[in-house]
Design a protein around this motif. Sequence first.
Motif, short mmCIF file in Angstrom:
data_model
loop_
_atom_site.label_atom_id
_atom_site.label_comp_id
_atom_site.label_asym_id
_atom_site.label_seq_id
_atom_site.Cartn_x
_atom_site.Cartn_y
_atom_site.Cartn_z
N ALA A 132 -29.13 32.95 -56.06
CA ALA A 132 -28.91 31.73 -55.18
C ALA A 132 -29.02 32.13 -53.69
O ALA A 132 -29.69 31.36 -52.89
CB ALA A 132 -27.49 31.28 -55.40
N ARG A 133 -28.74 33.34 -53.59
CA ARG A 133 -28.70 33.99 -52.10
C ARG A 133 -30.01 34.38 -51.70
O ARG A 133 -30.53 34.02 -50.82
CB ARG A 133 -27.83 35.46 -51.99
N GLN A 134 -30.85 34.86 -52.50
CA GLN A 134 -32.33 35.13 -52.31
C GLN A 134 -32.89 34.05 -52.17
O GLN A 134 -33.94 34.05 -51.23
CB GLN A 134 -32.63 35.83 -53.60
N LEU A 135 -32.95 32.92 -52.95
CA LEU A 135 -33.62 31.78 -52.90
C LEU A 135 -33.51 31.07 -51.28
O LEU A 135 -34.55 30.66 -50.72
CB LEU A 135 -33.20 30.58 -53.76
N ARG A 136 -32.28 31.22 -50.83
CA ARG A 136 -31.98 30.69 -49.61
C ARG A 136 -32.42 31.67 -48.35
O ARG A 136 -32.88 31.27 -47.41
CB ARG A 136 -30.45 30.45 -49.34
N ARG A 171 -23.99 30.48 -72.31
CA ARG A 171 -25.37 30.12 -71.87
C ARG A 171 -24.77 28.71 -70.83
O ARG A 171 -25.47 28.54 -69.58
CB ARG A 171 -26.29 29.56 -72.71
N GLN A 172 -23.62 27.80 -71.25
CA GLN A 172 -23.10 26.83 -70.53
C GLN A 172 -22.72 27.34 -69.38
O GLN A 172 -22.67 26.88 -68.18
CB GLN A 172 -22.34 25.94 -71.49
N LYS A 173 -21.70 28.49 -69.29
CA LYS A 173 -21.15 29.20 -68.37
C LYS A 173 -22.02 29.64 -67.31
O LYS A 173 -21.81 29.53 -65.93
CB LYS A 173 -20.26 30.25 -68.99
N LEU A 174 -23.20 30.06 -67.53
CA LEU A 174 -24.29 30.76 -66.67
C LEU A 174 -24.98 29.58 -65.94
O LEU A 174 -25.09 29.49 -64.57
CB LEU A 174 -25.44 31.40 -67.52
N PHE A 175 -25.17 28.46 -66.74
CA PHE A 175 -25.59 27.29 -65.94
C PHE A 175 -24.69 26.72 -65.04
O PHE A 175 -25.32 26.20 -63.88
CB PHE A 175 -26.08 26.08 -66.96
N ASP A 176 -23.51 26.63 -65.35
CA ASP A 176 -22.51 26.05 -64.51
C ASP A 176 -22.16 27.01 -63.24
O ASP A 176 -22.16 26.71 -61.91
CB ASP A 176 -20.97 25.88 -65.07
N ARG A 177 -22.50 28.26 -63.41
CA ARG A 177 -22.24 29.12 -62.31
C ARG A 177 -23.44 29.25 -61.33
O ARG A 177 -23.23 29.28 -60.07
CB ARG A 177 -22.07 30.69 -62.97
N MET A 178 -24.51 28.77 -61.92
CA MET A 178 -25.91 28.84 -61.38
C MET A 178 -25.78 27.32 -60.31
O MET A 178 -26.11 27.66 -58.89
CB MET A 178 -26.99 28.69 -62.02
N LYS A 179 -25.33 26.48 -60.85
CA LYS A 179 -25.12 25.25 -60.03
C LYS A 179 -24.22 25.59 -59.03
O LYS A 179 -24.08 24.70 -57.78
CB LYS A 179 -24.52 23.99 -60.96
N GLU A 180 -23.13 26.10 -59.18
CA GLU A 180 -21.90 26.31 -58.22
C GLU A 180 -22.54 27.15 -57.19
O GLU A 180 -22.12 27.08 -55.92
CB GLU A 180 -20.91 27.00 -58.93
N ALA A 181 -23.13 28.21 -57.38
CA ALA A 181 -23.77 29.36 -56.52
C ALA A 181 -24.73 28.55 -55.48
O ALA A 181 -24.81 28.90 -54.30
CB ALA A 181 -24.41 30.47 -57.14
N MET A 182 -25.39 27.41 -56.04
CA MET A 182 -26.63 26.80 -55.20
C MET A 182 -26.05 25.43 -54.48
O MET A 182 -26.66 24.99 -53.77
CB MET A 182 -27.58 26.27 -56.07
N ALA A 183 -24.76 25.25 -54.76
CA ALA A 183 -23.90 24.07 -54.21
C ALA A 183 -24.11 23.91 -52.75
O ALA A 183 -24.22 22.85 -52.08
CB ALA A 183 -22.66 23.85 -54.59
N THR A 184 -24.20 25.30 -52.30
CA THR A 184 -23.83 25.33 -50.55
C THR A 184 -25.21 25.30 -49.94
O THR A 184 -25.43 25.28 -48.86
CB THR A 184 -23.27 26.63 -50.30
N ASP A 185 -26.40 25.38 -50.75
CA ASP A 185 -27.66 25.40 -50.31
C ASP A 185 -28.31 23.93 -49.87
O ASP A 185 -28.26 23.13 -50.73
CB ASP A 185 -28.73 25.81 -51.47
N ARG A 186 -28.52 23.74 -48.72
CA ARG A 186 -28.81 22.44 -48.06
C ARG A 186 -29.84 21.93 -48.48
O ARG A 186 -30.14 20.65 -48.45
CB ARG A 186 -28.89 22.28 -46.51
N THR A 187 -30.96 22.79 -49.13
CA THR A 187 -32.13 22.33 -49.48
C THR A 187 -32.10 21.90 -50.69
O THR A 187 -31.52 22.14 -51.62
CB THR A 187 -33.17 23.54 -49.42
#
Length: 493
Positions: free
Chosen positions: A328-332, A353-369
């Motif tokens: 998430a940090r690298q994409l931004r 697998r669901q935990k990882l998906f939720d974590r990814m969504k949480e990490a990307m939540a602050t991305d304004r793009t």
Amino acid sequence: MAELRKEQSDVQFAVGDIYLGKVKKIMPGLNAAFVDVGYEKDAFLHYLDLGPQIRSLQKYVSMAAAKKGVIALHKLKPESDINKNGTISDVLTSGQDVLVQVAKEPISTKGPRLTSEISIAGRNLILIPFSDRVSVSQKIEQPEERNRLKRLLLSIKPKNYGVIIRTVAEGKRVAELDKELRALVKRWEESALKIKETKAPGLVMGEIGRTTAFLRDLFNPSFQAVYVNNKSVFNEVRDYVEIIAPGREKIVKYHEGTVPLFDQFGIEKQLKASFGKTVSFRSGAYLIIEHTEALHVIDVNSGNRSKSSSSQENNALDVNMAAADEIARQLRLRDMGGIIVVDFIDMQDQEHRQKLFDRMKEAMATDRTKHNILPLSKFGLMQITRQRVRPELHIETTETCPSCLGTGIVAPSILFTEKIEQALRFAVQKQKIKKLTLWVHPYLHAFLKKGFPSTIFKWRWEHGFGVKVLPSDSLVFLEFKITDHNNKKVDLS
């Protein structure tokens, strides 16, 4: 480091720029037109990007081109909206002038992507001429506040102008919003005056200064300091912060001193560590980031992790969760856009697998793009799309050897100090520079300071006390540069 923007000051065709373009070619098969806006390749304008009120816009442009003075948009009788299932040839013809706005900057081999649904962004509001709708950012969740803002804007906005209320407008008073709305309307009317003088293809209105635009979209009450190392930009930023956050202009600080801004805050070191093909993130685990024309591919590797988890499954979960944060940090950070495919370490447990998906969504939540994330496929791949409006940021982390210039053969290192001394003598005696600074790699700086009298002491004695020697993280091992009293690099050729 969370985000990095690197832009040329003279760059053209930035998102938000408004041009008077000329239609070069109608493509019925694509339901689009190619428009000349002055770029080396014709820009792309799709039928769906014309906007429903394109006929009203065309009428306004033809009136603005013929008349002198401002045409009041609120007095214009709007034309009927176009059919959203129509064809481009019903609206545009080859050789016609059309007012367009850059929606995507030129990327790779493609020209700019355009829209005729003009919008002018402010701090709290986005003005949309030729529309009458008022919409509120979905991030404002309280129904009472949404209704208050909508009613407020409907009561103060002029006819034939639409408004999008941005998230930062939450809790703002009518006087502040009315003042900004008037300023945006004035900006549109001033740009409309230029249509008469502009010959297609030509720029009608440029986006506001890059630094100001960045602060407009990013600034929030949590900011503790804004450091600027350019005096004119410092004044511009301070004045803008005084407008958008009265009383907080003191957080804008001018960076002075001999140490470069990026070295002072450790940015240069992070740049070298964060960009490139391989990125380490925790306990030996690392990412491999590859780029192709169609998509970006990220591979997650556990590396030589020595941590012993209760099982291989738990170990995979641990690495993947940490990788999600770093991805998430690298994409931004790199502003990666388009399609991103991530190959995580395989996990069998559906709960993991669901935990990882939720974590990814949480990490990307602050991305304004704008972005979209899909759950892991049965092959352990995660697909992410992220809106791409400007080219991806690329920083070269490997460098051509400054000693051998890529040949693989170097001059004897024992002669390196003589090479520097020769350059100093040239700068002092031939270029008559009275006060200069020599920048070298930190290891080399430590070597030059060693002993008494040190090499630096000898140089100062020989060339005068105007010689200052300082370390710089941005230089490679056997590299140096000399700057004058204005911090400008001295040409040694």
